[in-house]
Scaffold this motif. Structure first.
Motif, PDB file in Angstrom:
ATOM      1  N   HIS A 206       0.844  -1.193   0.000  1.00 20.72           N
ATOM      2  CA  HIS A 206       0.000   0.000   0.000  1.00 20.72           C
ATOM      3  C   HIS A 206       0.877   1.240   0.000  1.00 20.72           C
ATOM      4  N   ILE A 207       0.456   2.272  -0.737  1.00 26.52           N
ATOM      5  CA  ILE A 207       1.199   3.532  -0.812  1.00 26.52           C
ATOM      6  C   ILE A 207       0.207   4.678  -0.680  1.00 26.52           C
ATOM      7  N   SER A 208       0.509   5.628   0.209  1.00 26.80           N
ATOM      8  CA  SER A 208      -0.303   6.832   0.355  1.00 26.80           C
ATOM      9  C   SER A 208       0.510   8.034  -0.084  1.00 26.80           C
ATOM     10  N   VAL A 209      -0.083   8.888  -0.912  1.00 30.28           N
ATOM     11  CA  VAL A 209       0.600  10.098  -1.378  1.00 30.28           C
ATOM     12  C   VAL A 209      -0.272  11.297  -1.022  1.00 30.28           C
ATOM     13  N   TYR A 210       0.292  12.206  -0.240  1.00 31.46           N
ATOM     14  CA  TYR A 210      -0.468  13.334   0.272  1.00 31.46           C
ATOM     15  C   TYR A 210       0.106  14.653  -0.216  1.00 31.46           C
ATOM     16  N   ASP A 211      -0.778  15.530  -0.645  1.00 28.47           N
ATOM     17  CA  ASP A 211      -0.403  16.894  -1.017  1.00 28.47           C
ATOM     18  C   ASP A 211      -0.210  17.706   0.260  1.00 28.47           C
ATOM     19  N   LEU A 212       0.917  18.399   0.365  1.00 26.16           N
ATOM     20  CA  LEU A 212       1.192  19.193   1.553  1.00 26.16           C
ATOM     21  C   LEU A 212       0.084  20.225   1.779  1.00 26.16           C
ATOM     22  N   THR A 213      -0.422  20.258   3.007  1.00 27.97           N
ATOM     23  CA  THR A 213      -1.389  21.270   3.409  1.00 27.97           C
ATOM     24  C   THR A 213      -0.732  22.205   4.419  1.00 27.97           C
ATOM     25  N   LEU A 214      -0.816  23.491   4.172  1.00 27.74           N
ATOM     26  CA  LEU A 214      -0.248  24.476   5.091  1.00 27.74           C
ATOM     27  C   LEU A 214      -1.271  24.800   6.166  1.00 27.74           C
ATOM     28  N   GLU A 215      -1.049  24.264   7.355  1.00 28.24           N
ATOM     29  CA  GLU A 215      -1.997  24.448   8.448  1.00 28.24           C
ATOM     30  C   GLU A 215      -1.603  25.653   9.298  1.00 28.24           C
ATOM     31  N   PRO A 216      -2.572  26.496   9.672  1.00 25.61           N
ATOM     32  CA  PRO A 216      -2.264  27.638  10.543  1.00 25.61           C
ATOM     33  C   PRO A 216      -1.636  27.177  11.859  1.00 25.61           C
ATOM     34  N   LEU A 242      -0.029  13.572 -10.958  1.00 23.69           N
ATOM     35  CA  LEU A 242      -0.214  12.787 -12.178  1.00 23.69           C
ATOM     36  C   LEU A 242       0.917  11.781 -12.353  1.00 23.69           C
ATOM     37  N   MET A 243       2.128  12.174 -11.982  1.00 24.57           N
ATOM     38  CA  MET A 243       3.270  11.261 -12.069  1.00 24.57           C
ATOM     39  C   MET A 243       3.078  10.067 -11.143  1.00 24.57           C
ATOM     40  N   ALA A 244       2.611  10.343  -9.917  1.00 26.47           N
ATOM     41  CA  ALA A 244       2.366   9.255  -8.976  1.00 26.47           C
ATOM     42  C   ALA A 244       1.325   8.290  -9.528  1.00 26.47           C
ATOM     43  N   ARG A 245       0.243   8.833 -10.042  1.00 28.19           N
ATOM     44  CA  ARG A 245      -0.807   7.975 -10.594  1.00 28.19           C
ATOM     45  C   ARG A 245      -0.271   7.137 -11.758  1.00 28.19           C
ATOM     46  N   ARG A 246       0.497   7.782 -12.636  1.00 31.95           N
ATOM     47  CA  ARG A 246       1.014   7.084 -13.818  1.00 31.95           C
ATOM     48  C   ARG A 246       1.982   5.962 -13.431  1.00 31.95           C
ATOM     49  N   LEU A 247       2.963   6.282 -12.609  1.00 28.53           N
ATOM     50  CA  LEU A 247       3.991   5.295 -12.276  1.00 28.53           C
ATOM     51  C   LEU A 247       3.437   4.160 -11.412  1.00 28.53           C
ATOM     52  N   LEU A 248       2.590   4.493 -10.464  1.00 25.23           N
ATOM     53  CA  LEU A 248       2.103   3.466  -9.545  1.00 25.23           C
ATOM     54  C   LEU A 248       1.090   2.543 -10.209  1.00 25.23           C
ATOM     55  N   THR A 249       0.208   3.090 -11.020  1.00 30.32           N
ATOM     56  CA  THR A 249      -0.746   2.211 -11.707  1.00 30.32           C
ATOM     57  C   THR A 249      -0.048   1.349 -12.754  1.00 30.32           C
ATOM     58  N   GLN A 250       0.969   1.896 -13.406  1.00 27.48           N
ATOM     59  CA  GLN A 250       1.744   1.087 -14.351  1.00 27.48           C
ATOM     60  C   GLN A 250       2.429  -0.082 -13.654  1.00 27.48           C
ATOM     61  N   ALA A 251       2.756   0.102 -12.381  1.00 25.69           N
ATOM     62  CA  ALA A 251       3.413  -0.944 -11.604  1.00 25.69           C
ATOM     63  C   ALA A 251       2.419  -1.933 -11.001  1.00 25.69           C
ATOM     64  N   TYR A 256      -7.278   3.346  -5.665  1.00 27.48           N
ATOM     65  CA  TYR A 256      -8.641   3.088  -5.201  1.00 27.48           C
ATOM     66  C   TYR A 256      -9.264   4.270  -4.466  1.00 27.48           C
ATOM     67  N   GLU A 257      -8.442   5.261  -4.097  1.00 26.05           N
ATOM     68  CA  GLU A 257      -8.931   6.452  -3.405  1.00 26.05           C
ATOM     69  C   GLU A 257      -8.030   7.609  -3.799  1.00 26.05           C
ATOM     70  N   ILE A 258      -8.510   8.831  -3.679  1.00 21.12           N
ATOM     71  CA  ILE A 258      -7.788   9.991  -4.194  1.00 21.12           C
ATOM     72  C   ILE A 258      -6.312   9.968  -3.838  1.00 21.12           C
ATOM     73  N   SER A 259      -5.972   9.632  -2.605  1.00 21.29           N
ATOM     74  CA  SER A 259      -4.590   9.692  -2.146  1.00 21.29           C
ATOM     75  C   SER A 259      -3.952   8.329  -1.919  1.00 21.29           C
ATOM     76  N   ASN A 260      -4.635   7.257  -2.277  1.00 20.22           N
ATOM     77  CA  ASN A 260      -4.159   5.931  -1.877  1.00 20.22           C
ATOM     78  C   ASN A 260      -4.140   4.919  -3.017  1.00 20.22           C
ATOM     79  N   PHE A 261      -3.088   4.099  -2.972  1.00 20.13           N
ATOM     80  CA  PHE A 261      -2.855   3.055  -3.963  1.00 20.13           C
ATOM     81  C   PHE A 261      -2.592   1.745  -3.224  1.00 20.13           C
ATOM     82  N   ALA A 262      -3.075   0.641  -3.791  1.00 18.11           N
ATOM     83  CA  ALA A 262      -2.886  -0.639  -3.116  1.00 18.11           C
ATOM     84  C   ALA A 262      -2.748  -1.768  -4.120  1.00 18.11           C
ATOM     85  N   ARG A 263      -1.993  -2.785  -3.732  1.00 18.01           N
ATOM     86  CA  ARG A 263      -2.025  -4.030  -4.468  1.00 18.01           C
ATOM     87  C   ARG A 263      -3.424  -4.621  -4.329  1.00 18.01           C
ATOM     88  N   PRO A 264      -3.878  -5.426  -5.298  1.00 15.04           N
ATOM     89  CA  PRO A 264      -5.208  -6.022  -5.196  1.00 15.04           C
ATOM     90  C   PRO A 264      -5.395  -6.745  -3.861  1.00 15.04           C
TER      91      PRO A 264
END
Length: 397
Positions: A206-216, A242-251, A256-264
């Motif tokens: 499983h791999i999670s990729v998160y966009d940095l959020t600037l929290e007050p 887009l790079m994460a989506r491309r490379l990880l799905t190709q692999a 399965y979720e906006i920020s998450n990728f998993a093996r079946p």
């Protein structure tokens, strides 16, 4: 014609069932990361031990479950988050799990996840966790460049990531996640590519990729402004996603979720509870639970949390309204690749409300960012997920 469900019926249907998932918050770190606004703090051995005792007392208190009807349901998912749960000794984690098992039955196939930071684990510790029933580890790698880790305030280096992964594999943890963050200060597209390739070589389930959020209130929130250097531009962060989506799905990973990728077969069971808007317990300081139709926020300071447990108090907010349940169901469910089942939405909320929502989405259907096919409403990646906030705001407001 499906009759619209009343607020009372919607709330009652949620109240009657016990949660089948539990989140336990461990609010201690060796050092707070520069982007973090979670309920965490530094903890001495003595303070951590006191917290473990209070957490066990909360779990064991009969007062804690008075708002729930019927018999407890077996837990199918338990998640230790933080903070840094890997600061717990094997003995401390064992006491917490024993107390939880005494009050709530565990499903034989229960997924027990624990967040960990590189540099806070030993092989012996991991083996002990595994003997206790922990069967999934989420490792906060975040980046594979020493300068980026230092900029984030991380105490570990790249070598510690590899050492922790080697230890995980050595003691038999087949199911583990790696977290990565994109949009960091000074991060380039090449940095991001290197990190993705490093993770692919490690080959977690499983791999999670998160966009940095600037929290007050965080160091990053005080230092930086979105779109301004040294943060990457918006165009660069979009390309990173887009790079994460491309490379990880190709692999072979499933996005399965906006920020998450998993093996079946390895999607995070606990997080799916959130995204499907199902009930879950929240134990510990700063935790949030969805119990008996209520969103329950625990105190965010140790002092107030300890007082609440000692006084055997569990404040309950009013049950969520039908409108709140609708909004949560849509906002969370559209994060998933499969989206939302229209028949279920109509049964719960009425065909009129669902039809109105679909009419609002017609422009996005025409753009190809969303679809309503085969009885499901879903967002179409990548554009549907990149513009998910805009689409959901249009849908709900």
């Amino acid at each position: 014609m499906v009759v619209a469900a009343s607020a009372e019926n919607l709330t009652l249907s949620t109240q009657l069932g016990w949660p089948e998932a539990a989140y336990l918050h461990i609010p201690f770190c060796r050092q707070r990361c520069h982007y973090c606004d979670f309920a965490t703090g530094l903890g001495t051995r003595e303070l951590i031990e006191t917290y473990v005792q209070m957490l066990c007392q909360e779990i064991g208190g009969a007062y804690r479950y008075r708002h729930l009807a019927g018999d407890p349901r077996p837990l199918t998912s338990i998640f230790f988050g933080g903070g840094t749960p890997s600061l717990l000794t094997v003995e401390q984690l064992g006491r917490i799990l024993a107390q939880l098992r005494e009050k709530l039955p565990f499903h034989p196939d229960c997924e027990i996840s624990l967040e960990a930071n590189p540099g806070t684990l030993t092989r012996e510790q991991l083996a002990g966790y595994r003997d206790l029933g922990v069967n999934r580890i989420s490792l906060g790698a975040q980046a594979f460049q020493p300068e980026l880790l230092a900029a984030c305030g991380r105490l570990h280096g790249v070598e510690e990531i590899y050492e922790s992964v080697a230890d995980l594999k050595a003691v038999g943890f087949e199911n583990f996640n790696l977290d990565l963050i994109f949009g960091l200060p000074y991060q380039t597209l090449e940095h991001w590519r290197e990190s993705l390739q490093a993770v692919l070589e490690i080959n977690p389930t499983h791999i999670s990729v998160y966009d940095l959020t600037l929290e007050p209130g965080t160091p990053f929130g005080r230092l930086y402004r979105p779109g301004e250097a040294p943060l990457p531009s918006e165009e660069a962060t979009v390309e990173m996603y887009l790079m994460a989506r491309r490379l990880l799905t190709q692999a072979g990973y499933i996005h399965y979720e906006i920020s998450n990728f998993a093996r079946p077969g390895y999607a995070c069971r606990h997080n799916r509870v959130y995204w499907e808007n199902r009930p879950y317990f929240g134990f510990g300081m700063g935790s949030v639970g969805y119990e008996g139709g209520r969103r329950i926020q625990q105190p965010k300071t140790l002092h107030k949390y300890f007082e609440q447990v000692k006084d055997q108090v569990h404040p309950l907010p009013p049950p969520a309204s039908a409108e709140e349940i609708w909004m949560d169901t849509v906002m969370l469910g559209l994060r998933l690749q499969e989206g939302l089942d229209l028949a279920t939405l109509q049964e719960r909320f009425g065909s009129e409300r669902v039809e109105q929502a679909l009419q609002r989405l017609v422009p996005y259907f025409e753009k190809g960012w969303a679809s309503c096919e085969a009885g499901r409403l879903r967002l179409i990646p990548p554009e549907g997920w990149l513009f998910s906030n805009e689409i959901i705001e249009k849908l709900l407001f």
